[in-house]
Design an enzyme around this catalytic site. Structure first.
Site, PDB file in Angstrom:
ATOM      1  N   LYS A  14     -10.431   0.477  -1.371  1.00  0.00           N
ATOM      2  CA  LYS A  14     -10.380   0.285   0.078  1.00  0.00           C
ATOM      3  C   LYS A  14     -11.620   0.882   0.728  1.00  0.00           C
ATOM      4  CE  LYS A  14      -7.278   1.110   4.041  1.00  0.00           C
ATOM      5  NZ  LYS A  14      -6.007   1.753   4.461  1.00  0.00           N
ATOM      6  N   CYS A  42      -4.873  -3.376   4.067  1.00  0.00           N
ATOM      7  CA  CYS A  42      -4.480  -2.911   5.395  1.00  0.00           C
ATOM      8  C   CYS A  42      -5.611  -2.963   6.430  1.00  0.00           C
ATOM      9  CB  CYS A  42      -3.879  -1.511   5.288  1.00  0.00           C
ATOM     10  SG  CYS A  42      -2.759  -1.092   6.653  1.00  0.00           S
ATOM     11  N   GLU A  79       0.861  -1.185   0.000  1.00  0.00           N
ATOM     12  CA  GLU A  79       0.000   0.000   0.000  1.00  0.00           C
ATOM     13  C   GLU A  79       0.898   1.236   0.000  1.00  0.00           C
ATOM     14  OE1 GLU A  79      -3.738   1.783   2.620  1.00  0.00           O
ATOM     15  OE2 GLU A  79      -2.212   0.560   3.604  1.00  0.00           O
TER      16      GLU A  79
END
Length: 473
Positions: free
Chosen positions: A179, A212, A80
């Site tokens: 995300k 994440c 990321e």
């Protein structure tokens, strides 16, 4: 320089080899990248300057991709923020974004770069995949225009997404993930209106992808594994270690074991923010991992994993995580409990004061039962000052003869792991019984930092209630 025809032949040969592989195993790679960061600014730079910075990072990533392919890797995951970093306001990140189309359009940017406008980053990533006959996973920024007819449209008339992309060995865009669970401070990005569950098929299993902070929420993490039955999860991340709780290599390895999938985690490397810790994890333990707070170098990891880990005889058996803990009488407290903060969460700690003991620590309805026999005693803190408990710890001298940890979890999503001094995992030195006990198989070979069962109440995500963190003895 090779002519296009040999490159095409090489790509066809590589794809044929993948199909011949029989899907039993594949070679995975992850790259922990020391990102070249832009100068901090609240104003946008020129598109040319933005692309120049991204090309510097992609030069490094391309070297890792070539090396991974030469060593036989079929897929590589990069971190990321790996292409442009994170020092941005919403306005300042705009020159770094591209319009990323839905993969259903069947697009190879390497051979048709202008089909969806100016897309030099996607073109280069596509060519990296195509020229090396490898799946390439990267994180970049997506932009989508909107207008006043959309009630959710931001005031600058565009959505900006933290986005993962996957290119197959032909260079075709096969996956795009926005995300959904943005970490605090990611104000430069929008979150999609609905969570996305992105999967794609390969000759070596079904893959899912998220980013994440998403790992701590039911959507998309649990949906991909429990409902869509992916074999392998791809995980670009910029993970800030919070030792001794939620260390990247410890938690990611534990998550792979608890969920019964392969987990390919590629972390950003930036020690000033405690970012390090990448790995290739299988349900029966880490295949390889990397943690380094001493240098600012990137690192490539490569390992072979099972294509369908649920079929492996070594996968974790069905576990009733609270069976043992609910069946035993609560052990007497030792009178040394105290509370402390780890990152933003409040925990209940207790000091281990005896060479061996049966001990219970409770926090609301969760109780943890610990049985241990210790060779020498050391509180898992920086010093005997209780205020240091929960602060970063990488080394310890705590030596055990044996340990057994269980808890009264109200969830089936529990992730086991043991972390040794020096941030080292303990493969093969512990096991999980089907009654929910994490026990040492033999005397631990190294001093212990943590013996942990991470319990996550994903079920409560539906009602927007944050779970209580586990008590830690």
């Amino acid at each position: 320089m090779l002519s296009p025809r040999p490159l095409l032949c090489a790509a066809v040969f590589a794809l044929t080899a993948l199909h011949t592989l029989g899907s039993d195993t594949f070679i995975a790679a992850v790259y922990e990248h020391a990102v070249i960061l832009p100068e901090a600014t609240s104003k946008p730079v020129s598109p040319e300057d933005a692309l120049a910075l991204m090309n510097r990072n992609m030069d490094v990533l391309e070297g890792a991709i070539k090396e991974a392919a030469q060593q036989g890797a079929h897929i590589i995951v990069t971190p990321e923020d790996g292409i442009y970093g994170w020092r941005f306001t919403r306005e300042a990140i705009y020159p770094y974004l591209e319009d990323i189309p839905d993969p259903a359009v069947s697009w190879i940017p390497c051979t048709d770069p202008t089909r969806f406008g100016h897309a030099p980053v996607q073109e280069r990533l596509s060519c990296m995949a195509r020229n090396n006959s490898i799946y390439v996973v990267a994180n970049m920024g997506d932009k989508k225009p909107c207008n006043s007819s959309d009630p959710g449209c931001p005031s600058d008339s565009r959505y900006q997404y933290n986005t993962d992309v996957v290119f197959d060995p032909e260079g075709k865009l096969v996956a795009r993930y926005h995300k959904y669970n943005l970490f605090m401070g990611e104000n430069q990005f929008s979150y999609p209106k609905e969570p996305e569950a992105v999967t794609f098929e390969t000759p070596f299993g079904k893959f899912g992808i998220f980013t994440c902070f998403d790992i701590l929420f039911r959507e998309p993490a649990v949906v991909l594994v429990s409902e869509l039955q992916v074999d392998t999860v791809l995980f670009p991340t910029a993970w800030m270690n919070v030792l001794p709780f939620l260390t990247a290599v410890e938690f990611h390895s534990a998550w792979a074991m608890g969920m019964g999938v392969n987990f390919l985690a590629a972390n950003t490397h930036y020690t000033h923010l405690s970012m390090t810790g990448s790995g290739i994890y299988a349900p029966d333990g880490a295949r390889t991992y990397y943690y380094n707070m001493k240098t600012e170098d990137g690192h490539l990891l490569i390992a072979e994993v099972d294509s369908h880990p649920r079929l492996s005889p070594a996968s974790l058996p069905a576990v009733n995580w609270s069976s043992y803990a609910l069946s035993v009488k609560t052990f007497s407290p030792n009178g040394h409990d105290f509370e402390g903060l780890v990152f933003h969460d409040r925990f209940t700690f207790t000091e281990l004061t005896k060479p061996e003991e049966n001990l219970t620590v409770c926090q609301k309805e969760l109780c943890c039962h610990l049985t241990y026999k210790m060779i020498c005693t050391l509180l898992k803190c920086k010093s005997t000052d209780q205020n240091t408990c929960g602060q970063p710890v990488e080394t310890a001298q705590t030596k055990f003869e044996m340990f057994s940890l269980s808890g009264t979890f109200g969830t089936n999503y529990v992730f086991p792991e043991v972390l040794y001094s020096g941030v080292q995992l303990a493969p093969g030195e512990f096991e999980v019984l089907n009654d929910g006990r994490l026990i040492s198989k033999t005397r631990p070979t190294k001093p212990v930092i943590t013996v942990t069962l991470f319990g996550r109440w994903y079920e409560k995500d539906h009602v927007k209630q944050d779970p209580q963190p586990p008590a830690i003895p």
